[in-house]
Write a protein that holds these residues in place. Structure first.
Motif, mmCIF file in Angstrom:
data_model
loop_
_atom_site.group_PDB
_atom_site.id
_atom_site.type_symbol
_atom_site.label_atom_id
_atom_site.label_comp_id
_atom_site.label_asym_id
_atom_site.label_seq_id
_atom_site.Cartn_x
_atom_site.Cartn_y
_atom_site.Cartn_z
ATOM 1 N N VAL A 144 16.929 11.824 -3.293
ATOM 2 C CA VAL A 144 16.041 10.917 -3.994
ATOM 3 C C VAL A 144 16.406 10.905 -5.473
ATOM 4 O O VAL A 144 16.603 11.965 -6.082
ATOM 5 C CB VAL A 144 14.559 11.336 -3.829
ATOM 6 N N GLU A 197 5.551 3.696 -2.962
ATOM 7 C CA GLU A 197 5.182 5.098 -2.848
ATOM 8 C C GLU A 197 3.885 5.360 -3.613
ATOM 9 O O GLU A 197 3.539 4.624 -4.537
ATOM 10 C CB GLU A 197 6.290 5.997 -3.404
ATOM 11 N N PHE A 222 14.862 9.712 -9.105
ATOM 12 C CA PHE A 222 13.555 9.398 -9.679
ATOM 13 C C PHE A 222 13.760 8.969 -11.127
ATOM 14 O O PHE A 222 14.224 9.748 -11.957
ATOM 15 C CB PHE A 222 12.642 10.619 -9.615
ATOM 16 N N HIS A 268 11.935 1.796 -5.018
ATOM 17 C CA HIS A 268 10.650 2.204 -4.465
ATOM 18 C C HIS A 268 9.703 2.472 -5.634
ATOM 19 O O HIS A 268 9.772 3.528 -6.264
ATOM 20 C CB HIS A 268 10.798 3.475 -3.618
ATOM 21 N N TRP A 328 10.323 13.552 -1.838
ATOM 22 C CA TRP A 328 11.127 14.404 -2.732
ATOM 23 C C TRP A 328 11.539 15.704 -2.038
ATOM 24 O O TRP A 328 12.666 16.188 -2.217
ATOM 25 C CB TRP A 328 10.327 14.706 -3.993
ATOM 26 N N ASP A 338 9.168 5.202 -11.526
ATOM 27 C CA ASP A 338 7.848 5.698 -11.908
ATOM 28 C C ASP A 338 7.017 4.561 -12.495
ATOM 29 O O ASP A 338 7.008 4.327 -13.701
ATOM 30 C CB ASP A 338 8.001 6.828 -12.923
ATOM 31 N N LEU A 352 6.634 3.795 -7.607
ATOM 32 C CA LEU A 352 5.633 4.835 -7.412
ATOM 33 C C LEU A 352 4.351 4.420 -8.115
ATOM 34 O O LEU A 352 4.331 4.256 -9.341
ATOM 35 C CB LEU A 352 6.145 6.173 -7.968
ATOM 36 N N VAL A 401 13.524 5.886 -6.600
ATOM 37 C CA VAL A 401 12.099 5.725 -6.894
ATOM 38 C C VAL A 401 11.947 5.469 -8.389
ATOM 39 O O VAL A 401 12.559 6.158 -9.211
ATOM 40 C CB VAL A 401 11.304 6.979 -6.489
ATOM 41 N N PHE A 410 5.109 10.467 -2.268
ATOM 42 C CA PHE A 410 6.232 10.882 -3.112
ATOM 43 C C PHE A 410 6.605 12.347 -2.912
ATOM 44 O O PHE A 410 7.809 12.662 -2.779
ATOM 45 C CB PHE A 410 5.926 10.599 -4.581
#
Length: 599
Positions: free
Chosen positions: A556, A541, A558, A518, A550, A500, A520, A498, A546
């Motif tokens: 996952v 996401e 991040f 992915h 998580w 941010d 976010l 993921v 999220f």
């Protein structure tokens, strides 16, 4: 053969060191590189994809070429940069030949030398954008058109070639590939009172060749990407939104800034540095009254006028659009030839001529600048404090996110402390500037301008190598390869990565790992339109999905860029583990690494 050998050597010294390093940048560089990679993965040469999402923004030819490079050499930084670097070499040869036909072999050599050693072409082939290739197709088109003007009736082959090259330009960067040559040739013929020449250009055959090259992909892309779901299809997005609306500053989404107009014009002098003073001197010699062009023109004057129109069309066109710093690149070959013609005339003129005096004045300007740059770089080297051990270069910078939509925006983050990490590039810059401009001044003062030009070219070899080193220092900030490799070491099948924010903030992770990212709260900008198609994978996401991801059974990763991302993890009240921190970027996981304690 000797002169082309020198030009090839200059190209090799400047461009080969940067073929395999530094790593790719985030945003356009790695997004475009990934789009080319996904051509091979999907065996789809019509609809581009990035991160598994339809990517309908761009014309396909640069991606086809890079896909061929991957197929030949494997997927790497070398394979990404080789096509653009070879495009520069081909453009250098085209400029040499065009300058030679206009004003002689020496003019062609100096024109090509100006282009290959200027800052602009080098900087804007360090990442994957097609603007220098647009300049290449324009140079070939202008060369063909100039030959047509000198023929009683242009040959069928010449006209077909002109149409085909224009088609390739459209496949390189959209409608401007046709707008530019049509505007350049039309304005030139109107200015010189020779519009009847259009009838000699076999318009039907030229148009047929253009359509044969340009039309098939556009038709297939329209058919394969019709309006569906929430999308309006390829035609609206590619032609209306991405080209017409972008020019009018109405593109959706609005994900770019405009360079101020005066800065946009002034950057031309920077992109052609160190030859800008000579270019200005050359432009001052042009007749300013249009009647002089019509009644006193010989073949060289007509060609010079064509070059002036070429440069003006590009610069004026983009002056009214969403300006970016590099949009003027397609005008640089024309300006390089104008500069090369002036340098040739200076070299062949008597020692006491006005041109020689102007050349000496230009050399004084450059020497003054060289002394100033030496003083500034030396002062920075002396004043910059020593770095603590193990410090991250990004921690030495002061962020200015409001400038990051500009292609060179991150360089405004530099601080005096950060300059410590750039001492070697600074030393090479200061030393090369003083020696190059000093020898140039000395040679011109002693009536040897040709040697002065070679001194400046040698200076640029060292200076551009310093730029290469500086880009390497900046690479953890501008790209994400270190965190990509860290994720790749820990990743197992079924794990999720993921990011941010939007995909472009760390798109090089996708390129280097092959893992789908992915985003976010990142269904915006580059991947927004492709996500509207029904076949878009469910990778986006949000604040609701999220936490479930998580806290769920999957591992996952991040990737975040600031403290807000860390606060998001803390708010989940669940363990998180730091995998790596590099260049503003930190990777966390919801599963431990070896015996690493939770944060």
């Amino acid at each position: 053969m000797f002169l082309t050998g020198i030009l090839t050597l200059l190209w090799a010294l400047i461009y080969i060191p940067g073929l395999s390093s530094p790593p790719l940048l985030d945003d356009a560089d790695s997004i475009h590189a990934e789009a080319a990679k996904e051509i091979l993965l999907r065996h789809d040469f019509v609809t581009l994809h990035a991160n598994g999402i339809r990517y309908l923004d761009k014309a396909p030819l640069p991606y086809w070429i890079n896909a061929a490079s991957y197929a030949t050499f494997g997927v790497s930084e070398f394979s990404v940069r080789l096509p653009l670097s070879l495009s520069v070499l081909i453009l250098v040869f085209v400029v040499f030949r065009l300058g030679r036909e206009i004003a002689g072999e020496e003019a062609g050599f100096f024109s090509a030398m100006v282009l290959v050693t200027s800052i602009g072409p080098y900087l804007y082939t360090r990442f994957f954008i097609p603007d220098i290739v647009v300049g290449l197709w324009l140079a070939i088109s202008v060369h063909l058109f100039l030959r047509s003007l000198r023929a009683e009736r242009p040959s069928l082959l010449l006209c077909i070639s002109l149409g085909a090259v224009t088609g390739l330009n459209v496949l390189t960067k959209g409608l401007i590939g046709a707008v530019f040559p049509i505007a350049i040739f039309g304005i030139y013929l109107l200015w010189t009172g020779n519009l009847r020449h259009l009838l000699k250009m076999r318009p039907f055959s030229t148009l047929a060749a253009f359509l044969a090259v340009a039309a098939p992909w556009h038709i297939l892309a329209t058919l394969r990407n019709p309006p569906q779901g929430e999308s309006k299809g390829f035609f609206w997005f590619y032609f209306i939104n991405e080209q017409v609306n972008r020019y009018l500053n109405r593109r959706i989404p609005h994900d770019y800034d405009r360079v101020p107009l005066l800065l946009f014009w002034g950057l031309l002098l920077l992109w052609l540095f160190p030859w800008s003073p000579f270019l200005i001197s050359g432009l001052r010699q042009l007749p300013v009254r249009w009647r002089q062009w019509r009644v006193r023109m010989d073949d060289e004057d007509r060609a010079v006028l064509l070059l002036v129109v070429w440069a003006l069309v590009v610069v004026v066109f983009f002056s009214f659009s969403t300006r970016q710093e590099y949009y003027v690149l397609p005008s640089l070959p024309a300006l390089a030839i104008l500069c090369g013609i002036w340098l040739s005339k200076e070299a062949s003129s008597p020692a006491d001529s006005r041109l020689r005096r102007l050349g000496r004045r230009c050399s004084i300007v450059l020497l003054s600048l060289g002394i100033l740059i030496l003083l500034v770089t030396t002062g920075i080297i002396i004043a910059s404090p020593p770095l603590p051990p193990g410090v991250d270069f990004a921690d030495l910078l002061k962020q200015h996110p409001e400038l990051y939509k500009l292609s060179l925006g991150h360089f405004f983050d530099l601080t005096l402390t950060a300059m410590t990490a750039l001492r070697l590039p600074l030393a090479l810059t200061g030393g090369s500037f003083l020696l190059g401009t000093g020898f140039n001044w000395w040679f011109r003062r002693h009536s040897r301008p040709r040697n002065g030009n070679l001194a400046l070219a040698a200076m640029m070899v060292v200076l551009l190598f310093a730029v290469h080193l500086a880009l390497g220092t900046f690479s953890p900030v501008l790209g994400s390869k270190p965190v990509a490799l860290a994720i790749q070491r820990e990743h197992r099948p079924g794990d999720v990565v993921v990011i941010d924010g939007e995909y472009s903030k760390a798109s090089s992770v996708n390129f280097y790992t092959g893992f789908q990212l992915h985003p976010l709260n990142g269904r915006i900008n580059g991947l927004w339109y492709g996500s509207l198609f029904p076949d878009a994978p469910p990778i986006f996401e949000d604040d609701a999905s999220f936490p479930r991801l998580w806290l769920g059974p999957q591992r996952v990763f991040f990737l975040t860029f600031n403290e807000k991302g860390v606060e998001r993890l803390r708010a989940l009240k669940a363990p998180y583990y730091e995998i790596m921190h590099s260049g503003y970027k930190t990777v966390f996981s919801n599963r431990p690494v070896a015996s690493q304690p939770p944060q």
